[in-house]
Design a protein around this motif. Structure first.
Motif, mmCIF file in Angstrom:
data_model
loop_
_atom_site.group_PDB
_atom_site.id
_atom_site.type_symbol
_atom_site.label_atom_id
_atom_site.label_comp_id
_atom_site.label_asym_id
_atom_site.label_seq_id
_atom_site.Cartn_x
_atom_site.Cartn_y
_atom_site.Cartn_z
ATOM 1 N N LYS A 311 3.531 -7.839 10.703
ATOM 2 C CA LYS A 311 3.149 -6.915 11.763
ATOM 3 C C LYS A 311 2.027 -5.995 11.288
ATOM 4 N N GLU A 312 1.004 -5.868 12.141
ATOM 5 C CA GLU A 312 -0.179 -5.074 11.780
ATOM 6 C C GLU A 312 -0.208 -3.743 12.517
ATOM 7 N N ASP A 313 0.621 -3.654 13.529
ATOM 8 C CA ASP A 313 0.441 -2.595 14.509
ATOM 9 C C ASP A 313 1.121 -1.280 14.090
ATOM 10 N N TYR A 314 0.569 -0.645 13.074
ATOM 11 C CA TYR A 314 1.073 0.674 12.651
ATOM 12 C C TYR A 314 -0.110 1.634 12.643
ATOM 13 N N PRO A 315 -0.279 2.419 13.702
ATOM 14 C CA PRO A 315 -1.510 3.204 13.867
ATOM 15 C C PRO A 315 -1.785 4.180 12.718
ATOM 16 N N ASN A 316 -0.747 4.646 12.028
ATOM 17 C CA ASN A 316 -0.996 5.624 10.958
ATOM 18 C C ASN A 316 -1.087 5.006 9.564
ATOM 19 N N SER A 317 -1.101 3.687 9.500
ATOM 20 C CA SER A 317 -1.180 3.008 8.196
ATOM 21 C C SER A 317 -2.472 3.366 7.465
ATOM 22 N N ILE A 318 -2.386 3.392 6.135
ATOM 23 C CA ILE A 318 -3.608 3.648 5.344
ATOM 24 C C ILE A 318 -4.513 2.413 5.319
ATOM 25 N N GLY A 319 -4.041 1.280 5.839
ATOM 26 C CA GLY A 319 -4.889 0.074 5.884
ATOM 27 C C GLY A 319 -4.299 -1.033 5.044
ATOM 28 N N THR A 320 -5.153 -1.937 4.591
ATOM 29 C CA THR A 320 -4.697 -3.080 3.797
ATOM 30 C C THR A 320 -5.206 -2.891 2.377
ATOM 31 N N VAL A 321 -4.373 -3.183 1.387
ATOM 32 C CA VAL A 321 -4.800 -2.938 -0.002
ATOM 33 C C VAL A 321 -4.894 -4.218 -0.837
ATOM 34 N N HIS A 322 -4.613 -5.348 -0.220
ATOM 35 C CA HIS A 322 -4.734 -6.633 -0.925
ATOM 36 C C HIS A 322 -4.997 -7.698 0.122
ATOM 37 N N SER A 323 -5.754 -8.729 -0.247
ATOM 38 C CA SER A 323 -5.983 -9.806 0.709
ATOM 39 C C SER A 323 -4.653 -10.479 1.053
ATOM 40 N N PHE A 324 -4.520 -10.899 2.276
ATOM 41 C CA PHE A 324 -3.321 -11.565 2.775
ATOM 42 C C PHE A 324 -2.065 -10.767 2.387
ATOM 43 N N ALA A 325 -1.064 -11.447 1.794
ATOM 44 C CA ALA A 325 0.215 -10.757 1.592
ATOM 45 C C ALA A 325 0.429 -10.322 0.142
ATOM 46 N N GLY A 326 -0.603 -10.345 -0.703
ATOM 47 C CA GLY A 326 -0.428 -9.960 -2.103
ATOM 48 C C GLY A 326 -0.203 -11.198 -2.966
ATOM 49 N N ASN A 327 0.261 -10.978 -4.199
ATOM 50 C CA ASN A 327 0.441 -12.087 -5.146
ATOM 51 C C ASN A 327 1.804 -12.749 -4.940
ATOM 52 N N PHE A 328 1.827 -13.664 -4.000
ATOM 53 C CA PHE A 328 3.082 -14.235 -3.510
ATOM 54 C C PHE A 328 3.926 -14.901 -4.609
ATOM 55 N N GLY A 329 3.263 -15.590 -5.548
ATOM 56 C CA GLY A 329 4.012 -16.281 -6.610
ATOM 57 C C GLY A 329 4.893 -15.320 -7.404
ATOM 58 N N MET A 330 4.443 -14.087 -7.542
ATOM 59 C CA MET A 330 5.241 -13.077 -8.249
ATOM 60 C C MET A 330 6.499 -12.736 -7.452
ATOM 61 N N TYR A 331 6.393 -12.764 -6.143
ATOM 62 C CA TYR A 331 7.571 -12.445 -5.315
ATOM 63 C C TYR A 331 8.643 -13.514 -5.512
#
Ligand SMILES: *Cc1c(COP(=O)(O)O)cnc(C)c1O
Length: 483
Positions: A311-331
């Motif tokens: 979900k992207e729809d958070y008007p007060n978000s500071i934005g995006t800090v990594h491309s896509f969803a981050g380093n998925f393999g670490m998750y």
């Protein structure tokens, strides 16, 4: 020892691998690339047999020290053994072959894993919102500080001071500056190694945005004045950031959210057994309480009756800090680790790491001075002042340890202990390995008593000897061949 490496072994016509017959029509490369980009000669690759390739990589893997080889008590870095099942699961084709732009109905498993990992991390940390995006601990600090900045901005005020105890990791003040805070005030530690409350009080004012605390501190000492510090911060509506890289000491025992912190980062590539070092992908999730939740980076993985979605729809978000969803393999690795441990296993991590550190601390204090006397958690700091007076300093001890086949502890950090040696055994080492390390440290102390001078040229048994470390970093040369 047979030390020939792959390039020296090449023999015309020797073959290690047979490529399968192509199942697509062969093309002329000129159809795809301009003539000028094509090689005129074949690449000069070594021609070797499979066993030679395997031995080449096994041999070079042994030239460096690593956690699969032996003990790695690098303080503050939590070099725990990384279970191999993490790698098995992270390399499942269902994960590795995913494309981040795939439609969500084809990535439900990956989203579910991210969602469940978030839930686990929230449960462990005691917070209500989280982002997995940051790629490292320092990146998490930056994100946490941007959230703090946004908190004050939404209250229509600018705050420019961040308070940081002098025992903190160097990334804390650096992140504060990069986030745009103009004033970073270093708060000295008291004689017990905890925040000096009188000095802290003198710096609390309406310009303070937040305090960044590491708990336990990098001295391994639990900060027990949190309630007082919280009250001080509340008096000016400043926030509390926790550097959670030392979470290994708290797992399943203490939750930073319950202690009163507003935001923290976690290091998956420390506490949660995803590999680290070598500049590879890391992961530094940031967890927050309700004060900061609406500012978290987007997208956020959410669960609804239709399944999982970003979900992207958070008007007060500071934005995006990594491309896509981050380093998925670490998750995948961290999720596997937590799932394998379960609710009963998690608190044992902390308990074992604390017992191991205190065992080492007690045994080593027979020959080495302690940085501080307060009881410690998962790590502790020795001082090699006594050894320095005899003629060999912390650096010499660290280098000599390599000859004993263990990685040296962190040295000369934290800065507030002279000749510091910061030791973190983690929970994954056996008593036999801990005893081996102590015996090595005691033997080195004996060597210093007898002939300190002899240590100045250590290590003697490693492939490269004493390096100009600053020079090596500045003039990086990773060529295999010597010119
Ligand atoms: C490692 C560490 C960090 C920084 O984490 P990186 O992933 O290396 O950026 C911050 N604080 C502490 C206490 C650490 O040990």
């Amino acid at each position: 020892m047979y030390t020939k490496l792959i390039f020296e072994l090449s023999k015309e016509g020797r073959v290690g691998h047979v490529l399968p017959t192509p199942d697509v029509p062969e093309h002329d490369l000129n159809d795809f690339f301009p003539e000028t980009m094509l090689r005129s000669q074949p690449a000069n690759l070594p021609q070797v047999a499979e066993n030679e390739v395997v031995r080449h990589f096994v041999n070079i893997s042994l030239l460096n020290h690593h956690v699969d080889k032996a003990f790695y008590p690098l303080g503050s870095c939590t070099m725990k053994y990384n279970p191999k099942i993490n790698e098995r699961l992270a390399s499942l084709p269902g994960f590795t072959a995913l494309h981040p732009d795939q439609p969500e109905n084809t990535t439900q498993g990956a989203l579910e894993l991210m969602y469940n990992l978030q839930e686990y991390l929230l449960e462990i940390s005691g917070f209500s919102g989280i982002t997995l995006q940051p790629a490292a601990g320092a990146h998490g600090e930056l994100v946490g500080l941007l959230l703090i900045q946004k908190y004050h901005k939404m209250k229509k005020r600018t705050r420019s001071t961040i308070l940081v105890p002098d025992s903190a990791h160097g990334t804390n003040p650096a992140s504060a500056r990069i986030a745009g805070f103009k004033k970073v005030v270093s708060i000295p530690s008291d004689s017990e190694g905890r925040v000096d409350m009188e000095i802290l009080k003198s710096h609390v004012n309406e310009d303070v945005a937040a305090i960044m605390l590491t708990n336990p501190s990098t001295l391994g000492i639990f900060e027990n004045q949190i309630v007082e510090i919280r009250a001080l911060m509340d008096s000016v509506d400043a926030l509390m950031y926790m550097d959670g890289a030392n979470m290994n000491a708290l797992f399943g025992i203490v939750r930073p959210g319950d202690l009163g912190f507003d935001v923290m980062h976690l290091n998956l590539h420390k506490s949660f057994s995803t590999p680290h070092g070598g500049g590879g992908p890391g992961s530094g999730p940031v967890a927050v309480n309700d004060k900061l939740k609406e500012f978290l980076p987007v997208p956020i993985v959410v669960k609804s009756t239709n399944g999982f979605s970003l979900k992207e729809d958070y008007p007060n978000s500071i934005g995006t800090v990594h491309s896509f969803a981050g380093n998925f393999g670490m998750y995948v690795r961290a999720f596997t680790y937590l799932t394998m441990l379960g609710k009963e296993g998690i608190p044992q991590i902390a308990r074992h790491s604390i017992i191991s550190a205190n065992y080492l601390r007690k045994r080593l204090s027979a020959a080495y001075e302690l940085g501080y006397n307060a009881p410690t958690m998962h790590e502790f700091v020795l001082s090699a002042e006594k050894q320095k007076k005899m003629g060999a300093k912390a650096l010499d001890i660290a280098k000599r340890l390599l000859d004993y086949g263990v990685h040296p502890p962190t040295i000369y950090f934290p800065l507030i202990v002279k000749e510091a040696m910061m030791i973190e055994p983690t929970e994954t080492e056996s008593k036999e390995m801990l005893d081996f390390f102590v015996d090595a440290m005691l033997a080195i102390n004996k060597e210093i008593e007898e002939d300190a001078e002899s240590l100045h040229k250590a290590p003697f048994t490693t492939p490269v000897k004493r390096l100009d470390e600053a020079g090596a970093a500045r003039n990086l040369d990773v060529n295999f061949f010597k010119n």
